[in-house]
Design a protein around this motif. Structure first.
Motif, PDB file in Angstrom:
ATOM      1  N   GLN A 271      -6.591   0.051   4.153  1.00  0.00           N
ATOM      2  CA  GLN A 271      -7.205  -0.989   3.327  1.00  0.00           C
ATOM      3  C   GLN A 271      -7.744  -0.395   2.026  1.00  0.00           C
ATOM      4  N   PHE A 272      -8.169  -1.272   1.112  1.00  0.00           N
ATOM      5  CA  PHE A 272      -8.957  -0.796  -0.036  1.00  0.00           C
ATOM      6  C   PHE A 272     -10.164  -1.733  -0.181  1.00  0.00           C
ATOM      7  N   PRO A 273     -11.241  -1.262  -0.837  1.00  0.00           N
ATOM      8  CA  PRO A 273     -12.518  -1.992  -0.766  1.00  0.00           C
ATOM      9  C   PRO A 273     -12.464  -3.441  -1.232  1.00  0.00           C
TER      10      PRO A 273
ATOM     11  N   CYS B 164      -9.824  -5.576  -1.014  1.00  0.00           N
ATOM     12  CA  CYS B 164      -8.758  -6.389  -0.406  1.00  0.00           C
ATOM     13  C   CYS B 164      -9.418  -7.467   0.475  1.00  0.00           C
ATOM     14  N   PRO B 165      -9.303  -8.751   0.102  1.00  0.00           N
ATOM     15  CA  PRO B 165      -9.991  -9.790   0.879  1.00  0.00           C
ATOM     16  C   PRO B 165      -9.438  -9.929   2.294  1.00  0.00           C
ATOM     17  N   PHE B 166      -8.144  -9.645   2.478  1.00  0.00           N
ATOM     18  CA  PHE B 166      -7.539  -9.773   3.807  1.00  0.00           C
ATOM     19  C   PHE B 166      -8.063  -8.669   4.725  1.00  0.00           C
ATOM     20  N   SER B 167      -8.236  -7.466   4.162  1.00  0.00           N
ATOM     21  CA  SER B 167      -8.829  -6.373   4.940  1.00  0.00           C
ATOM     22  C   SER B 167     -10.293  -6.690   5.240  1.00  0.00           C
TER      23      SER B 167
ATOM     24  N   SER C 179      -3.730   2.150  -1.438  1.00  0.00           N
ATOM     25  CA  SER C 179      -3.614   1.372  -2.671  1.00  0.00           C
ATOM     26  C   SER C 179      -2.198   0.804  -2.704  1.00  0.00           C
ATOM     27  N   PRO C 180      -1.998  -0.470  -2.317  1.00  0.00           N
ATOM     28  CA  PRO C 180      -0.632  -0.979  -2.152  1.00  0.00           C
ATOM     29  C   PRO C 180       0.192  -0.900  -3.424  1.00  0.00           C
ATOM     30  N   TRP C 181      -0.485  -0.933  -4.580  1.00  0.00           N
ATOM     31  CA  TRP C 181       0.262  -0.891  -5.849  1.00  0.00           C
ATOM     32  C   TRP C 181       0.975   0.449  -6.056  1.00  0.00           C
ATOM     33  N   LEU C 182       0.616   1.491  -5.291  1.00  0.00           N
ATOM     34  CA  LEU C 182       1.297   2.787  -5.422  1.00  0.00           C
ATOM     35  C   LEU C 182       2.643   2.799  -4.688  1.00  0.00           C
ATOM     36  N   ARG C 183       2.837   1.823  -3.784  1.00  0.00           N
ATOM     37  CA  ARG C 183       4.107   1.703  -3.034  1.00  0.00           C
ATOM     38  C   ARG C 183       4.522   3.052  -2.432  1.00  0.00           C
ATOM     39  N   ARG C 184       3.597   3.707  -1.715  1.00  0.00           N
ATOM     40  CA  ARG C 184       3.893   5.006  -1.090  1.00  0.00           C
ATOM     41  C   ARG C 184       4.989   4.840  -0.035  1.00  0.00           C
TER      42      ARG C 184
ATOM     43  N   PRO D   1       6.897  -2.661   5.853  1.00  0.00           N
ATOM     44  CA  PRO D   1       7.919  -2.862   4.816  1.00  0.00           C
ATOM     45  C   PRO D   1       7.442  -3.784   3.694  1.00  0.00           C
ATOM     46  N   ALA D   2       6.452  -4.654   3.966  1.00  0.00           N
ATOM     47  CA  ALA D   2       5.921  -5.531   2.919  1.00  0.00           C
ATOM     48  C   ALA D   2       5.043  -4.742   1.944  1.00  0.00           C
ATOM     49  N   GLY D   3       4.576  -3.579   2.364  1.00  0.00           N
ATOM     50  CA  GLY D   3       3.766  -2.729   1.491  1.00  0.00           C
ATOM     51  C   GLY D   3       2.357  -3.257   1.247  1.00  0.00           C
ATOM     52  N   GLN D   4       1.936  -4.244   2.030  1.00  0.00           N
ATOM     53  CA  GLN D   4       0.633  -4.861   1.777  1.00  0.00           C
ATOM     54  C   GLN D   4      -0.440  -4.318   2.729  1.00  0.00           C
ATOM     55  N   THR D   5      -1.691  -4.435   2.296  1.00  0.00           N
ATOM     56  CA  THR D   5      -2.821  -4.162   3.179  1.00  0.00           C
ATOM     57  C   THR D   5      -3.342  -5.505   3.701  1.00  0.00           C
ATOM     58  N   PRO D   6      -3.876  -5.564   4.931  1.00  0.00           N
ATOM     59  CA  PRO D   6      -4.181  -4.471   5.858  1.00  0.00           C
ATOM     60  C   PRO D   6      -3.075  -4.212   6.878  1.00  0.00           C
ATOM     61  N   VAL D   7      -3.132  -2.959   7.413  1.00  0.00           N
ATOM     62  CA  VAL D   7      -2.341  -2.570   8.591  1.00  0.00           C
ATOM     63  C   VAL D   7      -3.297  -1.816   9.512  1.00  0.00           C
TER      64      VAL D   7
ATOM     65  N   ILE E  70       0.338  -5.609  11.751  1.00  0.00           N
ATOM     66  CA  ILE E  70       0.578  -5.851  10.323  1.00  0.00           C
ATOM     67  C   ILE E  70       0.228  -7.287   9.958  1.00  0.00           C
ATOM     68  N   ASP E  71      -0.489  -7.445   8.861  1.00  0.00           N
ATOM     69  CA  ASP E  71      -0.875  -8.750   8.296  1.00  0.00           C
ATOM     70  C   ASP E  71      -2.183  -9.216   8.959  1.00  0.00           C
ATOM     71  N   SER E  72      -3.133  -9.633   8.111  1.00  0.00           N
ATOM     72  CA  SER E  72      -4.469  -9.964   8.615  1.00  0.00           C
ATOM     73  C   SER E  72      -4.458 -11.085   9.659  1.00  0.00           C
ATOM     74  N   GLY E  73      -3.510 -12.028   9.538  1.00  0.00           N
ATOM     75  CA  GLY E  73      -3.462 -13.134  10.508  1.00  0.00           C
ATOM     76  C   GLY E  73      -3.171 -12.626  11.909  1.00  0.00           C
ATOM     77  N   PRO E  74      -2.005 -11.978  12.119  1.00  0.00           N
ATOM     78  CA  PRO E  74      -1.707 -11.408  13.432  1.00  0.00           C
ATOM     79  C   PRO E  74      -2.743 -10.392  13.898  1.00  0.00           C
TER      80      PRO E  74
ATOM     81  N   PHE F 128      -7.415 -20.421  -1.806  1.00  0.00           N
ATOM     82  CA  PHE F 128      -8.495 -19.709  -2.519  1.00  0.00           C
ATOM     83  C   PHE F 128      -7.940 -18.420  -3.138  1.00  0.00           C
ATOM     84  N   TYR F 129      -7.067 -17.737  -2.392  1.00  0.00           N
ATOM     85  CA  TYR F 129      -6.474 -16.492  -2.914  1.00  0.00           C
ATOM     86  C   TYR F 129      -5.604 -16.795  -4.132  1.00  0.00           C
ATOM     87  N   ARG F 130      -4.784 -17.839  -4.046  1.00  0.00           N
ATOM     88  CA  ARG F 130      -3.889 -18.205  -5.168  1.00  0.00           C
ATOM     89  C   ARG F 130      -4.697 -18.591  -6.415  1.00  0.00           C
TER      90      ARG F 130
HETATM   91  N1  LIG Z   1      -0.493 -12.243   4.305  1.00  0.00           N
HETATM   92  C1  LIG Z   1      -1.045 -10.925   4.078  1.00  0.00           C
HETATM   93  C2  LIG Z   1      -1.421 -10.793   2.622  1.00  0.00           C
HETATM   94  C3  LIG Z   1      -1.902  -9.374   2.313  1.00  0.00           C
HETATM   95  C4  LIG Z   1      -1.980  -9.103   0.815  1.00  0.00           C
HETATM   96  O1  LIG Z   1      -1.543  -9.898  -0.031  1.00  0.00           O
HETATM   97  N2  LIG Z   1      -2.561  -7.945   0.481  1.00  0.00           N
HETATM   98  C5  LIG Z   1      -2.638  -7.546  -0.905  1.00  0.00           C
HETATM   99  C6  LIG Z   1      -3.915  -6.749  -1.172  1.00  0.00           C
HETATM  100  S1  LIG Z   1      -5.356  -7.736  -1.034  1.00  0.00           S
HETATM  101  C7  LIG Z   1      -1.494  -6.589  -1.206  1.00  0.00           C
HETATM  102  O2  LIG Z   1      -1.225  -5.699  -0.420  1.00  0.00           O
HETATM  103  N3  LIG Z   1      -0.856  -6.796  -2.352  1.00  0.00           N
HETATM  104  C8  LIG Z   1       0.203  -5.932  -2.799  1.00  0.00           C
HETATM  105  C9  LIG Z   1       1.537  -6.603  -2.707  1.00  0.00           C
HETATM  106  O3  LIG Z   1       1.624  -7.798  -2.363  1.00  0.00           O
HETATM  107  O4  LIG Z   1       2.532  -5.918  -2.999  1.00  0.00           O
HETATM  108  C10 LIG Z   1      -2.268 -10.727   4.991  1.00  0.00           C
HETATM  109  O5  LIG Z   1      -2.930 -11.709   5.348  1.00  0.00           O
HETATM  110  O6  LIG Z   1      -2.522  -9.574   5.398  1.00  0.00           O
END
Ligand SMILES: N[C@@H](CCC(=O)N[C@@H](CS)C(=O)NCC(=O)O)C(=O)O
Length: 224
Positions: free
Chosen positions: A6-8, A10-13, A33-38, A46-52, A64-68, A104-106
């Motif tokens: 996660q990063f500080p 990230c609302p989903f984290s 930091s998901p923007w680094l695409r490590r 594979p989605a590269g998003q936080t949280p995991v 993977i994914d805050s919902g699950p 709210f996120y959008r």
């Molecule tokens: N549906 C995902 C959304 C997660 C999400 O959008 N995370 C953002 C950070 S707050 C992210 O990783 N963005 C980078 C990207 O989408 O490539 C969840 O609920 O976990």
């Protein structure tokens, strides 16, 4: 022990961390930091998003994914049920959780994170003042809706605190950190948020800082 990528800000984290805090599940936060695409992180998600979340002692299959992730801990930890009540109650909790995570996120958290965090850290560009104004205007409409919900209920989705409150507090706290929330005229929503802010699950999140970006002076205060 669980690891949370996660990063500080990230609302989903944050939503996941609030749930883990309420349920008393220990975990080690690891900065991603998901923007680094490590590459190593993309191998994990594979989605590269936080949280995991990963627990090597349990075979290491990532959640993977805050919902699950929230559903997993709700199903496996009895303490502090956050998707509770009748089938209709649970449907309402899920509806509002999705509302904050999508609408709210959008409208608010996503644009604020892009303008105030990502542009600064990644693109080295100035925020677009029009986009910021639009996000703050949207935040007012969302606070109006929270006021409306609280006219009828003790908590956002019903009579008890639920995942919907955690999702809303997660998003609002990030928007507040980024200077996007004006509580003027939203007494109900403000009272509810002060209650959320004072919960032990919320305090460590509010104490954290994102590099380079500082929150407003009253971000952690309980009297707004
Ligand atoms: N549906 C995902 C959304 C997660 C999400 O959008 N995370 C953002 C950070 S707050 C992210 O990783 N963005 C980078 C990207 O989408 O490539 C969840 O609920 O976990």
């Amino acid at each position: 022990m669980w690891t949370l990528y996660q990063f500080p800000l990230c609302p989903f984290s944050r939503k996941v961390r609030l749930l883990l805090g309420e349920k008393g599940v220990p975990y080690a936060p690891v900065r991603e930091s998901p923007w680094l695409r490590r590459d190593e992180y993309l191998d994990l998600n594979p989605a590269g998003q936080t949280p995991v979340m990963v627990d090597v002692e349990r075979g290491g299959m990532p959640l993977i994914d805050s919902g699950p992730i929230c559903e997993y801990f709700e199903e496996t930890v009895d303490k502090a049920a956050m998707i509770n009540g009748t089938a209709a109650d649970r449907a309402e909790i899920r509806r509002l959780t999705i509302w904050f995570d999508t609408a709210f996120y959008r409208d608010v958290t996503g644009p604020l994170l892009f303008e105030r965090m990502e542009k600064r850290l990644v693109h080295r560009a100035a925020p677009d003042s029009g986009a910021l104004r639009e996000a703050m205007k949207s935040a007012i409409a969302h606070l109006d809706y929270i006021d409306f919900l609280l006219d009828h209920r003790a908590w956002l989705a019903g009579a008890t605190m639920s995942l919907a409150d955690l999702a809303a507090a997660a998003h609002i706290s990030v928007a507040d950190y980024l200077g996007g929330i004006d509580w003027k005229g939203h007494e109900q929503a403000k009272r509810w948020y002060v209650g959320m802010k004072s919960r032990p699950s919320m305090r460590p999140l509010l104490a954290e800082r994102m590099e380079v970006i500082s929150p407003p002076a009253d971000y952690e205060n309980l009297d707004l």
